[in-house]
Design an enzyme around this catalytic site. Structure first.
Site, PDB file in Angstrom:
ATOM      1  N   ARG A  92      17.866 -21.029  53.450  1.00 28.91           N
ATOM      2  CA  ARG A  92      19.173 -21.673  53.237  1.00 28.91           C
ATOM      3  C   ARG A  92      19.632 -22.256  54.566  1.00 28.91           C
ATOM      4  O   ARG A  92      19.660 -21.566  55.577  1.00 28.91           O
ATOM      5  CB  ARG A  92      20.166 -20.642  52.694  1.00 28.91           C
ATOM      6  CG  ARG A  92      21.558 -21.164  52.468  1.00 28.91           C
ATOM      7  CD  ARG A  92      22.352 -20.292  51.499  1.00 28.91           C
ATOM      8  NE  ARG A  92      21.947 -20.590  50.132  1.00 28.91           N
ATOM      9  CZ  ARG A  92      22.478 -21.607  49.425  1.00 28.91           C
ATOM     10  NH1 ARG A  92      23.386 -22.397  49.977  1.00 28.91           N
ATOM     11  NH2 ARG A  92      22.079 -21.843  48.197  1.00 28.91           N
ATOM     12  N   CYS A 115      26.938 -32.285  48.517  1.00 25.44           N
ATOM     13  CA  CYS A 115      25.967 -31.198  48.302  1.00 25.44           C
ATOM     14  C   CYS A 115      25.511 -31.069  46.844  1.00 25.44           C
ATOM     15  O   CYS A 115      24.745 -31.893  46.379  1.00 25.44           O
ATOM     16  CB  CYS A 115      26.561 -29.901  48.823  1.00 25.44           C
ATOM     17  SG  CYS A 115      25.318 -28.689  49.232  1.00 25.44           S
ATOM     18  N   HIS A 170      30.002 -30.357  54.226  1.00 24.89           N
ATOM     19  CA  HIS A 170      31.257 -29.770  53.746  1.00 24.89           C
ATOM     20  C   HIS A 170      32.250 -29.747  54.925  1.00 24.89           C
ATOM     21  O   HIS A 170      31.914 -30.181  56.028  1.00 24.89           O
ATOM     22  CB  HIS A 170      31.026 -28.310  53.321  1.00 24.89           C
ATOM     23  CG  HIS A 170      30.127 -28.141  52.149  1.00 24.89           C
ATOM     24  ND1 HIS A 170      30.513 -28.393  50.850  1.00 24.89           N
ATOM     25  CD2 HIS A 170      28.832 -27.732  52.092  1.00 24.89           C
ATOM     26  CE1 HIS A 170      29.502 -28.128  50.030  1.00 24.89           C
ATOM     27  NE2 HIS A 170      28.473 -27.729  50.753  1.00 24.89           N
TER      28      HIS A 170
HETATM   29  N1  GLN Z   1      23.233 -25.057  44.855  1.00 24.74           N
HETATM   30  C1  GLN Z   1      22.832 -26.132  45.731  1.00 24.74           C
HETATM   31  C2  GLN Z   1      21.919 -25.662  46.903  1.00 24.74           C
HETATM   32  O1  GLN Z   1      21.901 -24.489  47.205  1.00 24.74           O
HETATM   33  C3  GLN Z   1      24.064 -26.834  46.296  1.00 24.74           C
HETATM   34  C4  GLN Z   1      24.874 -25.941  47.242  1.00 24.74           C
HETATM   35  C5  GLN Z   1      26.214 -26.556  47.624  1.00 24.74           C
HETATM   36  O2  GLN Z   1      26.801 -27.344  46.902  1.00 24.74           O
HETATM   37  N2  GLN Z   1      26.762 -26.148  48.800  1.00 24.74           N
HETATM   38  O3  GLN Z   1      21.254 -26.474  47.513  1.00 24.74           O
END
Ligand code: GLN
Length: 245
Positions: A128, A94, A196
Site C-alpha cells: 500500500r 483515487c 488526497h
Molecule cells: N481501494 C482503492 C485502492 O486501495 C482506492 C483507495 C482510495 O480511494 N484511497 O487502491
C-alpha cells in the site's frame, strides 16, 4: 456582469468520499462564491439519474464501496461519455479515478468494470502506498505554479494507455504505480489523481484551472478569474515541496 452559474454533479458521496475528499467540493463552491459565481452541487447516489452538469466530482473509497459504484456507473456510462464529449470537467480522486478507467482488479474478488472515460487500467499491488506526494505539472497544463502536492493511500497500480496522459510527474512519493513516475491522468477535461488532502486545498491553482475550464465550457469565454488571497493554501503547498523526505 450577470451572476454566472455552474452545476457540479457530486457522484456517490455516500460511498466514495474518504480522507476528506468532500473538501474538494467545498473548495470549488467557495472559490466560485468568492467570485460571485453560483455553483450548485447535485448529489448523485446509487440508483439516481444524473442531471446535466458542468463539472463532476467523485472521491476515493475502499474496495468494498467501489463494487457498488462500479455496478451503478455502468448504468450511467453512455450519459457520462456524452458529458465528457461536451467538455464537462471531471475531477476523480483515487478509487473514483480508478473507476473512470477500463477496470480495477482488487486484491481479492472480481474485477470491477470502469466506464473508460480514461484509457487506464488498475491492478492491486502487494504494497500500500501511503504518504506525501509532490509532483511537477505536465507541460500541457499551463499554470503559473508548476507543482502539485497531496497525500496518497492506495494499493492500486494504475497504467495509462492511448491518448490518456499524466497530469504530472512524481518528484517524491509513488503516484500512479511507483514505477513510471507518472501521477494522475487526463483525457479531454477528465482529470484523475491519487492525491488526497483534500487535493484542491493545497493546490488552489488547479482548483481555479478546473473552474476556468467549466466557465469556458458553459459561457465560451476564457476570462481570467479574479485573484484570491491564497497565502495559507500556498504556504501549505510549499511546506510539502520544501519538506525533507
Ligand atoms: N481501494 C482503492 C485502492 O486501495 C482506492 C483507495 C482510495 O480511494 N484511497 O487502491
Amino acid at each position: 456582469m450577470a451572476k454566472r452559474k455552474l452545476k457540479l454533479g457530486y457522484l456517490y458521496p455516500k460511498l466514495l468520499s474518504i480522507y476528506g475528499d468532500y473538501g474538494n467540493v467545498l473548495i470549488l463552491k467557495k472559490r466560485c462564491e468568492w467570485r460571485n459565481i453560483d455553483l450548485t452541487v447535485n448529489e448523485i447516489n446509487v440508483g439516481d439519474d444524473i442531471p446535466e452538469n458542468d463539472l463532476y466530482f467523485v472521491g476515493g473509497g475502499q474496495d468494498l464501496q467501489q463494487i457498488a459504484v462500479s455496478d451503478d456507473l455502468q448504468r450511467n456510462k453512455s450519459f457520462l461519455h456524452d458529458e465528457m464529449n461536451k467538455n464537462a470537467v471531471f475531477l476523480a480522486i483515487c478509487g473514483g479515478y480508478q473507476l473512470l478507467g477500463k477496470y480495477y482488479q482488487p486484491h481479492d474478488g472480481e474485477r470491477l468494470d470502469g466506464i473508460s472515460l480514461l484509457d487506464i487500467y488498475t491492478v492491486a499491488g502487494n504494497k500500500r502506498f501511503i504518504g506525501n506526494v509532490t509532483t511537477k505539472l505536465s507541460d500541457n497544463i499551463d499554470l503559473p505554479l508548476k507543482t502539485l502536492v497531496g497525500f496518497e493511500n492506495h494499493s492500486g497500480l494504475t497504467y495509462l494507455e492511448g491518448n490518456t496522459k499524466p497530469i504530472s510527474t512524481v518528484i517524491t512519493g509513488n503516484g500512479n504505480n511507483g514505477k513510471d513516475k507518472t501521477e494522475g491522468a487526463r483525457y479531454k477535461n477528465v482529470f484523475g489523481t491519487y492525491l488526497h488532502g483534500p487535493f484542491l486545498s493545497k493546490n488552489p491553482h488547479f482548483a481555479d484551472y478546473l473552474i476556468q475550464l467549466a466557465l469556458y465550457k458553459k459561457y465560451g469565454n476564457s476570462e481570467k478569474l479574479e485573484t484570491l488571497d491564497d497565502k495559507e493554501e500556498l504556504s501549505a503547498h510549499s511546506a510539502l515541496i520544501n519538506k525533507k523526505y
